[in-house]
Write a protein that holds these residues in place. Structure first.
Motif, PDB file in Angstrom:
ATOM      1  N   VAL A  79       0.416  -4.023   3.628  1.00 35.05           N
ATOM      2  CA  VAL A  79       1.681  -3.701   4.025  1.00 35.05           C
ATOM      3  C   VAL A  79       2.281  -2.268   3.754  1.00 35.05           C
ATOM      4  CG1 VAL A  79       2.452  -6.006   5.027  1.00 35.05           C
ATOM      5  CG2 VAL A  79       3.158  -4.963   2.898  1.00 35.05           C
ATOM      6  N   ALA A  80       3.091  -1.798   4.214  1.00 34.43           N
ATOM      7  CA  ALA A  80       4.058  -0.751   3.770  1.00 34.43           C
ATOM      8  C   ALA A  80       5.429  -1.249   4.048  1.00 34.43           C
ATOM      9  CB  ALA A  80       3.801   0.530   4.877  1.00 34.43           C
ATOM     10  N   VAL A  81       6.375  -0.659   2.947  1.00 32.19           N
ATOM     11  CA  VAL A  81       7.676  -1.154   2.701  1.00 32.19           C
ATOM     12  C   VAL A  81       8.348   0.399   2.994  1.00 32.19           C
ATOM     13  CG1 VAL A  81       9.388  -2.245   1.432  1.00 32.19           C
ATOM     14  CG2 VAL A  81       6.938  -2.759   0.889  1.00 32.19           C
ATOM     15  N   ALA A  82       9.540  -0.011   3.820  1.00 33.24           N
ATOM     16  CA  ALA A  82      10.364   1.347   4.051  1.00 33.24           C
ATOM     17  C   ALA A  82      12.031   0.834   3.653  1.00 33.24           C
ATOM     18  CB  ALA A  82      10.214   1.871   5.327  1.00 33.24           C
ATOM     19  N   VAL A  83      12.541   1.547   2.893  1.00 31.27           N
ATOM     20  CA  VAL A  83      13.905   1.144   2.301  1.00 31.27           C
ATOM     21  C   VAL A  83      14.843   2.266   2.402  1.00 31.27           C
ATOM     22  CG1 VAL A  83      14.883   0.615   0.086  1.00 31.27           C
ATOM     23  CG2 VAL A  83      12.509  -0.325   0.480  1.00 31.27           C
ATOM     24  N   ASP A  84      15.974   1.825   2.889  1.00 29.37           N
ATOM     25  CA  ASP A  84      17.321   2.608   2.535  1.00 29.37           C
ATOM     26  C   ASP A  84      17.973   2.008   1.281  1.00 29.37           C
ATOM     27  OD1 ASP A  84      19.873   3.652   2.585  1.00 29.37           O
ATOM     28  OD2 ASP A  84      20.239   3.143   4.668  1.00 29.37           O
ATOM     29  N   PRO A  85      17.665   2.622   0.007  1.00 28.59           N
ATOM     30  CA  PRO A  85      18.106   1.694  -0.908  1.00 28.59           C
ATOM     31  C   PRO A  85      19.824   1.501  -1.148  1.00 28.59           C
ATOM     32  CG  PRO A  85      16.912   3.639  -1.384  1.00 28.59           C
ATOM     33  CD  PRO A  85      17.211   3.724  -0.008  1.00 28.59           C
ATOM     34  N   LEU A  86      20.606   2.459  -0.787  1.00 30.55           N
ATOM     35  CA  LEU A  86      21.990   2.034  -0.673  1.00 30.55           C
ATOM     36  C   LEU A  86      22.167   2.686   0.584  1.00 30.55           C
ATOM     37  CD1 LEU A  86      23.735   0.876  -2.490  1.00 30.55           C
ATOM     38  CD2 LEU A  86      24.153   3.123  -3.648  1.00 30.55           C
ATOM     39  N   ASP A  87      22.797   1.783   1.496  1.00 29.78           N
ATOM     40  CA  ASP A  87      23.188   2.188   2.810  1.00 29.78           C
ATOM     41  C   ASP A  87      24.747   2.344   2.587  1.00 29.78           C
ATOM     42  OD1 ASP A  87      23.309   2.666   5.584  1.00 29.78           O
ATOM     43  OD2 ASP A  87      24.372   0.738   5.421  1.00 29.78           O
ATOM     44  N   GLY A  88      25.430   3.371   3.244  1.00 27.15           N
ATOM     45  CA  GLY A  88      26.863   3.600   2.759  1.00 27.15           C
ATOM     46  C   GLY A  88      27.345   3.947   1.732  1.00 27.15           C
ATOM     47  N   SER A  89      26.327   4.721   1.070  1.00 26.33           N
ATOM     48  CA  SER A  89      26.818   5.234  -0.328  1.00 26.33           C
ATOM     49  C   SER A  89      27.978   6.150  -0.364  1.00 26.33           C
ATOM     50  CB  SER A  89      25.482   5.908  -1.045  1.00 26.33           C
ATOM     51  OG  SER A  89      25.014   7.027  -0.408  1.00 26.33           O
ATOM     52  N   SER A  90      28.313   6.702   0.759  1.00 28.02           N
ATOM     53  CA  SER A  90      29.814   7.459   0.447  1.00 28.02           C
ATOM     54  C   SER A  90      30.962   6.683   0.194  1.00 28.02           C
ATOM     55  CB  SER A  90      29.980   8.298   1.821  1.00 28.02           C
ATOM     56  OG  SER A  90      30.046   7.466   3.010  1.00 28.02           O
ATOM     57  N   ASN A  91      30.586   5.208   0.428  1.00 24.88           N
ATOM     58  CA  ASN A  91      31.763   4.027  -0.102  1.00 24.88           C
ATOM     59  C   ASN A  91      32.042   3.674  -1.426  1.00 24.88           C
ATOM     60  OD1 ASN A  91      32.625   3.823   2.722  1.00 24.88           O
ATOM     61  ND2 ASN A  91      31.526   1.901   3.156  1.00 24.88           N
ATOM     62  N   LEU A  92      31.118   4.492  -2.129  1.00 23.50           N
ATOM     63  CA  LEU A  92      31.150   4.288  -3.654  1.00 23.50           C
ATOM     64  C   LEU A  92      32.294   4.835  -3.995  1.00 23.50           C
ATOM     65  CD1 LEU A  92      27.549   5.464  -4.806  1.00 23.50           C
ATOM     66  CD2 LEU A  92      28.633   3.441  -5.506  1.00 23.50           C
TER      67      LEU A  92
ATOM     68  N   ALA B  40       0.969  -1.148   0.178  1.00 24.18           N
ATOM     69  CA  ALA B  40      -0.079   0.032   0.008  1.00 24.18           C
ATOM     70  C   ALA B  40       0.842   1.111   0.007  1.00 24.18           C
ATOM     71  CB  ALA B  40      -1.035  -0.005   1.088  1.00 24.18           C
ATOM     72  N   GLU B  41       2.069   0.931   0.654  1.00 23.02           N
ATOM     73  CA  GLU B  41       2.816   2.280   0.617  1.00 23.02           C
ATOM     74  C   GLU B  41       4.489   1.881   0.274  1.00 23.02           C
ATOM     75  OE1 GLU B  41       2.704   4.148   4.358  1.00 23.02           O
ATOM     76  OE2 GLU B  41       0.435   4.655   4.410  1.00 23.02           O
ATOM     77  N   TYR B  42       5.373   2.861  -0.294  1.00 28.95           N
ATOM     78  CA  TYR B  42       6.498   2.678  -0.575  1.00 28.95           C
ATOM     79  C   TYR B  42       7.179   4.057   0.301  1.00 28.95           C
ATOM     80  CZ  TYR B  42      11.293   2.735  -2.524  1.00 28.95           C
ATOM     81  OH  TYR B  42      12.624   2.765  -2.677  1.00 28.95           O
ATOM     82  N   ALA B  43       8.062   3.954   0.945  1.00 30.46           N
ATOM     83  CA  ALA B  43       8.804   5.042   1.442  1.00 30.46           C
ATOM     84  C   ALA B  43      10.337   5.005   1.398  1.00 30.46           C
ATOM     85  CB  ALA B  43       8.399   5.554   2.823  1.00 30.46           C
ATOM     86  N   SER B  44      11.251   5.759   1.261  1.00 33.94           N
ATOM     87  CA  SER B  44      12.651   5.653   1.248  1.00 33.94           C
ATOM     88  C   SER B  44      13.410   6.867   1.691  1.00 33.94           C
ATOM     89  CB  SER B  44      13.062   5.178  -0.217  1.00 33.94           C
ATOM     90  OG  SER B  44      13.791   6.374  -0.734  1.00 33.94           O
ATOM     91  N   GLU B  45      14.541   6.508   2.073  1.00 30.34           N
ATOM     92  CA  GLU B  45      15.377   7.649   2.635  1.00 30.34           C
ATOM     93  C   GLU B  45      15.540   8.604   1.421  1.00 30.34           C
ATOM     94  OE1 GLU B  45      19.219   6.257   5.107  1.00 30.34           O
ATOM     95  OE2 GLU B  45      20.000   6.634   3.103  1.00 30.34           O
ATOM     96  N   GLU B  46      15.409   8.326   0.417  1.00 24.35           N
ATOM     97  CA  GLU B  46      15.939   9.389  -0.610  1.00 24.35           C
ATOM     98  C   GLU B  46      14.657  10.096  -1.163  1.00 24.35           C
ATOM     99  OE1 GLU B  46      18.842   9.560  -1.217  1.00 24.35           O
ATOM    100  OE2 GLU B  46      19.663   7.818  -0.137  1.00 24.35           O
ATOM    101  N   ARG B  47      13.276  10.037  -0.686  1.00 27.36           N
ATOM    102  CA  ARG B  47      12.473  10.903  -1.159  1.00 27.36           C
ATOM    103  C   ARG B  47      11.512  11.317   0.273  1.00 27.36           C
ATOM    104  NH1 ARG B  47       9.911   7.917  -5.608  1.00 27.36           N
ATOM    105  NH2 ARG B  47      11.413   6.947  -5.809  1.00 27.36           N
ATOM    106  N   ALA B  48      11.170  12.432  -0.095  1.00 22.50           N
ATOM    107  CA  ALA B  48      10.512  13.241   0.985  1.00 22.50           C
ATOM    108  C   ALA B  48       9.084  12.467   1.491  1.00 22.50           C
ATOM    109  CB  ALA B  48      10.134  14.733   0.521  1.00 22.50           C
ATOM    110  N   ASP B  49       8.186  11.921   0.555  1.00 24.67           N
ATOM    111  CA  ASP B  49       6.943  11.735   1.168  1.00 24.67           C
ATOM    112  C   ASP B  49       6.713  10.033   0.893  1.00 24.67           C
ATOM    113  OD1 ASP B  49       6.126  14.446   1.776  1.00 24.67           O
ATOM    114  OD2 ASP B  49       6.019  14.650  -0.325  1.00 24.67           O
ATOM    115  N   VAL B  50       6.116   9.540   1.378  1.00 28.88           N
ATOM    116  CA  VAL B  50       5.358   8.204   1.384  1.00 28.88           C
ATOM    117  C   VAL B  50       4.631   8.157  -0.073  1.00 28.88           C
ATOM    118  CG1 VAL B  50       3.964   6.485   2.041  1.00 28.88           C
ATOM    119  CG2 VAL B  50       5.050   7.842   3.746  1.00 28.88           C
ATOM    120  N   ILE B  51       4.954   7.152  -0.929  1.00 30.42           N
ATOM    121  CA  ILE B  51       4.242   6.994  -2.170  1.00 30.42           C
ATOM    122  C   ILE B  51       3.018   6.085  -1.734  1.00 30.42           C
ATOM    123  CG2 ILE B  51       4.375   5.717  -4.579  1.00 30.42           C
ATOM    124  CD1 ILE B  51       6.331   7.925  -4.455  1.00 30.42           C
ATOM    125  N   ASP B  52       2.143   6.501  -2.307  1.00 29.32           N
ATOM    126  CA  ASP B  52       0.813   5.661  -2.137  1.00 29.32           C
ATOM    127  C   ASP B  52       0.580   4.808  -3.281  1.00 29.32           C
ATOM    128  OD1 ASP B  52      -1.803   5.081  -1.794  1.00 29.32           O
ATOM    129  OD2 ASP B  52      -2.893   6.947  -1.808  1.00 29.32           O
TER     130      ASP B  52
END
Ligand SMILES: O=P(O)(O)OC[C@H]1O[C@](O)(COP(=O)(O)O)[C@@H](O)[C@@H]1O
Ligand SMILES: [Mg+2]
Ligand SMILES: [Mg+2]
Length: 302
Positions: free
Chosen positions: A99-112, A76-88
């Motif tokens: 359910v709702a899914v919350a994601v940190d798509p890429l954790d530690g991206s300063s390690n790129l 029902a919902e997608y939310a991520s560290e990279e976007r301001a609002d919950v996607i309906d």
């Protein structure tokens, strides 16, 4: 009631099928995220809601997961560290079959840039976001190390997988965090640590059986703690009393997985799962690891 609802047992089955599909999508997407890092190690030129400059790979991984996860029936919902609002995505996460899914798509991206470890973190909540960690149904992380692996907490047990072939390969079931701590890693600049946390850190460091491990990607560091026992913390800092890491996308999933493995999580005084969120991008002081060390931490911070 949506068409999917039916009676309670049907709703349970529908939700379990949705969770299966989410786990499959995260596992299947790992190789695409990993291969998509090539050529996307630069900055995207804009900031995320936490005020951090996004890497091109942060945006790529977020777009990929949003497209695939939001298409799953029952999400029902997608939310991520990279976007301001919950996607309906349709329906309500308050429904018994959604359910709702919350994601940190890429954790530690300063390690790129230096090409070090990174991860993807996710949690499935059975409440609309932002939600407390007590409403997590499943949590997990993918670790892009020399081998791509996944840790998953579901139904009260943690399982580790390798994601090398067509299907995830189980490498360890009923994972428990070792009681004897071996490794520790603490984030933030040492001069910015509050005195009580610095006292705790000095005590941990001075134990001859403990070794420092800090790689700059929470998932890499926490996975070592899960493997060897010990503690990872990104504490409250002078000037940043809520620390750096985000409750919905980092604190809750990590806390849920470590607690399911028999460890503890804390914001300094209580389980991360007991912290009530105010906003989607709330930060939280994060401490996870072997129960005895988290008990000692809380006693020192009292
Ligand atoms: O650069 P610092 O201050 O050591 O921070 C490192 C911490 O920040 C993070 O990179 C934050 O995660 P993101 O990369 O998802 O923003 C953690 O993975 C890591 O533990
Ligand atoms: Mg992160
Ligand atoms: Mg991130």
């Amino acid at each position: 009631m949506s068409e999917r609802d039916g009676d309670g047992a049907d709703a349970e089955r529908d939700r379990a099928a949705t969770v299966d599909a989410i786990v499959d999508v995260v596992a299947d997407s790992a190789e695409d995220i990993r291969s998509g890092l090539v050529g996307r190690r630069g900055k995207a030129g804009r900031e995320n809601p936490s005020g951090e400059v996004q890497a091109e790979a942060d945006v790529y991984a977020d777009d990929l997961l949003e497209e695939r996860l939001s298409a799953i029936d029952g999400v029902a919902e997608y939310a991520s560290e990279e976007r301001a609002d919950v996607i309906d995505c349709g329906g309500s996460a308050a429904d018994p079959d959604a359910v709702a899914v919350a994601v940190d798509p890429l954790d530690g991206s300063s390690n790129l840039e230096p090409n070090n470890t990174m991860g993807t973190v996710f949690a499935v909540y059975d409440e609309p976001l932002p939600a407390p960690g007590t409403s997590i149904v499943v949590s997990g992380w993918v670790l892009y190390g020399p081998i791509t692996t996944m840790a998953l907490a579901r139904d009260g047990t943690v399982t580790k997988y390798e994601l090398s072939g067509d299907e995830p390969t189980v490498v360890e079931e009923d994972v428990t965090i070792p009681d004897d701590p071996l490794v520790y890693g603490f984030g933030g600049r040492v001069p910015d640590w509050p005195d009580d946390f610095a006292d705790f850190a000095r005590a941990v460091e001075s134990d001859p059986s403990h070794k420092l491990r800090y790689g700059g990607a929470m998932i890499g560091d926490v996975n070592q703690v899960l493997t060897y026992g010990g503690i990872f913390a990104y504490p409250a800092l002078d000037g940043s009393p809520r620390g750096k890491l985000r409750l919905q996308f980092e604190g809750n999933p990590i806390g849920h997985l470590v607690e399911t493995a028999g460890g503890r999580s804390s914001d300094g005084s209580r389980s991360l799962l007991s912290v009530e969120p105010n906003e989607l991008h709330d930060r939280v002081p994060l401490h996870v690891g072997t129960a005895e060390l988290i008990d000692r931490l809380e006693a020192t911070l009292e």
